[in-house]
Each structure stands twice: as structure tokens, then as C-alpha cells.
Design a protein around this motif. Structure first.
Motif, PDB file in Angstrom:
ATOM      1  N   MET A   9       0.817  -1.201   0.000  1.00 61.60           N
ATOM      2  CA  MET A   9       0.000   0.000   0.000  1.00 61.60           C
ATOM      3  C   MET A   9       0.856   1.258   0.000  1.00 61.60           C
ATOM      4  O   MET A   9       0.521   2.275   0.562  1.00 61.60           O
ATOM      5  CB  MET A   9      -0.903   0.032   1.219  1.00 61.60           C
ATOM      6  N   GLU A  10       2.020   1.200  -0.639  1.00 62.60           N
ATOM      7  CA  GLU A  10       2.949   2.319  -0.611  1.00 62.60           C
ATOM      8  C   GLU A  10       2.509   3.399  -1.590  1.00 62.60           C
ATOM      9  O   GLU A  10       2.094   3.137  -2.710  1.00 62.60           O
ATOM     10  CB  GLU A  10       4.361   1.844  -0.958  1.00 62.60           C
ATOM     11  N   VAL A  11       2.618   4.639  -1.178  1.00 59.02           N
ATOM     12  CA  VAL A  11       2.246   5.779  -1.998  1.00 59.02           C
ATOM     13  C   VAL A  11       3.471   6.647  -2.189  1.00 59.02           C
ATOM     14  O   VAL A  11       4.169   6.955  -1.221  1.00 59.02           O
ATOM     15  CB  VAL A  11       1.118   6.602  -1.337  1.00 59.02           C
ATOM     16  N   ASP A  12       3.757   7.049  -3.433  1.00 58.18           N
ATOM     17  CA  ASP A  12       4.872   7.924  -3.712  1.00 58.18           C
ATOM     18  C   ASP A  12       4.538   9.313  -3.190  1.00 58.18           C
ATOM     19  O   ASP A  12       3.506   9.889  -3.508  1.00 58.18           O
ATOM     20  CB  ASP A  12       5.127   7.962  -5.218  1.00 58.18           C
ATOM     21  N   ALA A  13       5.448   9.864  -2.397  1.00 60.30           N
ATOM     22  CA  ALA A  13       5.188  11.173  -1.815  1.00 60.30           C
ATOM     23  C   ALA A  13       5.058  12.245  -2.884  1.00 60.30           C
ATOM     24  O   ALA A  13       4.273  13.181  -2.752  1.00 60.30           O
ATOM     25  CB  ALA A  13       6.317  11.529  -0.840  1.00 60.30           C
ATOM     26  N   VAL A  71      -4.432   5.822   5.562  1.00 55.17           N
ATOM     27  CA  VAL A  71      -3.511   4.785   6.036  1.00 55.17           C
ATOM     28  C   VAL A  71      -2.229   4.774   5.213  1.00 55.17           C
ATOM     29  O   VAL A  71      -1.116   4.707   5.760  1.00 55.17           O
ATOM     30  CB  VAL A  71      -4.211   3.404   5.983  1.00 55.17           C
ATOM     31  N   ASN A  72      -2.360   4.854   3.899  1.00 52.60           N
ATOM     32  CA  ASN A  72      -1.191   4.861   3.022  1.00 52.60           C
ATOM     33  C   ASN A  72      -0.295   6.061   3.293  1.00 52.60           C
ATOM     34  O   ASN A  72       0.936   5.959   3.303  1.00 52.60           O
ATOM     35  CB  ASN A  72      -1.637   4.886   1.552  1.00 52.60           C
ATOM     36  N   GLU A  73      -0.923   7.186   3.484  1.00 50.05           N
ATOM     37  CA  GLU A  73      -0.172   8.421   3.707  1.00 50.05           C
ATOM     38  C   GLU A  73       0.682   8.338   4.967  1.00 50.05           C
ATOM     39  O   GLU A  73       1.875   8.679   4.965  1.00 50.05           O
ATOM     40  CB  GLU A  73      -1.153   9.590   3.809  1.00 50.05           C
ATOM     41  N   ILE A  74       0.091   7.870   6.050  1.00 52.81           N
ATOM     42  CA  ILE A  74       0.820   7.792   7.321  1.00 52.81           C
ATOM     43  C   ILE A  74       1.921   6.740   7.261  1.00 52.81           C
ATOM     44  O   ILE A  74       3.049   6.976   7.714  1.00 52.81           O
ATOM     45  CB  ILE A  74      -0.148   7.495   8.478  1.00 52.81           C
ATOM     46  N   SER A  75       1.613   5.579   6.706  1.00 56.80           N
ATOM     47  CA  SER A  75       2.611   4.512   6.659  1.00 56.80           C
ATOM     48  C   SER A  75       3.757   4.848   5.707  1.00 56.80           C
ATOM     49  O   SER A  75       4.881   4.388   5.901  1.00 56.80           O
ATOM     50  CB  SER A  75       1.961   3.187   6.252  1.00 56.80           C
ATOM     51  N   SER A  76       3.497   5.653   4.664  1.00 53.05           N
ATOM     52  CA  SER A  76       4.532   5.987   3.690  1.00 53.05           C
ATOM     53  C   SER A  76       5.424   7.134   4.143  1.00 53.05           C
ATOM     54  O   SER A  76       6.619   7.152   3.839  1.00 53.05           O
ATOM     55  CB  SER A  76       3.904   6.363   2.344  1.00 53.05           C
TER      56      SER A  76
END
Length: 226
Positions: A1-5, A47-52
């Protein structure tokens, strides 16, 4: 669930933030959490934002109901033998109490907490080990302040910059440094040695000088006796 910043910045922060806040408010207004998976696209983005990034711009009062519901759901998935059920239930209650200690701000370990709840659950086969991991990230005193959108945007840009620099460094590694670079090559040390003829001549010269001194002394003695 990784999101590129970088994609979060380029896509615009305000609209995503508004949609996520609305989804968090809707979830918090539910009398009870749904029995099955309850992450819609907007909540999943949170969730993705915080974990990434390890950053949060959402008030803890909105995040906490989501975290609490996920803890209950994940712990309910474990199958525990009857003889361990009482101990497991006590550990669950202790975990809930640790979460309740964080009233106004998220724990400093919010990134790791989100990863445990939404990403790394299946890495733990033992219920007790998983509970221990949860207790460890919740049993902290430091908190994570809720960022403003401007602070969050600047922090993410720094993360993107660091990532780009790291990738560029891996793609173009610096050449190895030659420890001998700039140093001249020393030639063989020349050692002066005396030739046999020179040694003999020097010895003969010293002997002649001694003989002359003796002759001078004897002559001076004869003159004194005359």
C-alpha cells in the motif's frame, strides 16, 4: 500500500485532505464498526499516507476511532486455544487501555502502529507476539503533533528530495578514492659507501699526520736541551 510522496504533492493536498477528513468523520459517527473490512478509498488513502511518510495532518480525535476499530478487528481474527483465552483477553484489554491513554495527540509511533494494524499483520503467527508488538508501540509517552497542510507539504517535499538524492547516488556511485593519488613514487635510497682505495688513503694520511706530530715534538725537545 505504498504511496509515492511526489504524487501526493502533484495531485494536490487540499482536495485529498478534505475527502479524507470527511471519511474519517463519517467513520467516527458510526455506532459500531462494520464487521468486515471497512477501508474505503478515502480511508485507505489516510492509512497509506501515514505509513509511507510517517507524518500526520489529521487530528487524533478523527484517527483514533479508526485505529481502535482496526485493533478490535485484527485481534478478533486470531484463533486462541481455550486454555489461553483468558490470558489473551486480558492482554487485549490492556492494549485497549494503552490506546486510551493517548487522549489528545497520536503516539509518536503512529507510523509503526498503522503498519502493524494495516500492513504487517500476517507476519505474526503468534497472537501473543502480535499483542506484544502492539503494546510496545502504544506504551510510549511521546506524541506526534498534528501538522498543518503547509507543514505537511514542506515535509513531504523534503522526503521526495532525499529519496531522489539517494536514487541518484545509487545510479551514479562515486569512483573509489585512490589512496596513492598525488603521491610521488620514491626511488631507491642512495647510500654512500667508501671505496677500499679511499679508506686506505685516509688511513695512510692519518698515519703520516701522526708521524709528523711526533717528529715535531722530538725536534722541539732537542732545541730545548741545546
Amino acid at each position: 500500500m505504498e504511496v509515492d510522496a511526489a504524487s501526493m504533492i502533484n495531485g494536490g493536498l487540499t482536495s485529498d485532505y478534505d475527502a479524507s477528513v470527511a471519511a474519517l468523520k463519517d467513520f467516527g459517527s458510526l455506532s459500531e464498526a462494520p464487521a468486515g473490512p471497512f477501508l474505503n478509498p478515502a480511508l485507505e488513502a489516510v492509512v497509506n499516507e501515514i505509513s509511507s511518510t510517517g507524518l500526520t495532518r489529521y487530528p487524533w480525535s478523527l484517527l483514533k476511532p479508526l485505529i481502535s476499530a482496526q485493533i478490535a478487528r485484527v485481534l478478533g481474527e486470531f484463533s486462541v486455544p481455550a486454555e489461553d483465552a483468558a490470558a489473551f483477553e486480558a492482554s487485549k484489554q490492556h492494549t485497549v487501555q494503552l490506546l486510551d491513554h493517548h487522549q489528545t495527540e497520536a503516539p509518536f509511533t503512529i507510523q509503526r502502529l498503522v503498519e502493524l494494524l494495516f500492513s504487517n499483520r500476517k507476519q505474526y503467527k503468534s497472537p501473543q507476539k502480535y499483542l506484544h508488538a502492539l503494546e510496545k508501540v502504544l506504551n510510549v509517552r511521546l506524541t506526534e503533533r498534528c501538522m498543518t497542510s503547509e507543514e505537511f507539504s514542506e515535509s513531504v517535499r523534503n522526503l521526495v528530495k532525499q529519496k531522489q538524492e539517494a536514487e541518484a547516488s545509487r545510479a551514479n556511485p562515486a569512483p573509489p578514492v585512490d589512496s596513492q593519488a598525488g603521491k610521488g613514487t620514491a626511488g631507491p635510497m642512495e647510500v654512500e659507501t667508501s671505496r677500499p682505495d679511499d679508506t686506505a688513503a685516509a688511513s695512510e694520511s692519518a698515519s703520516s699526520a701522526e708521524k709528523i706530530d711526533v717528529m715535531d715534538i722530538e725536534a722541539a725537545a732537542q732545541d730545548g736541551n741545546a
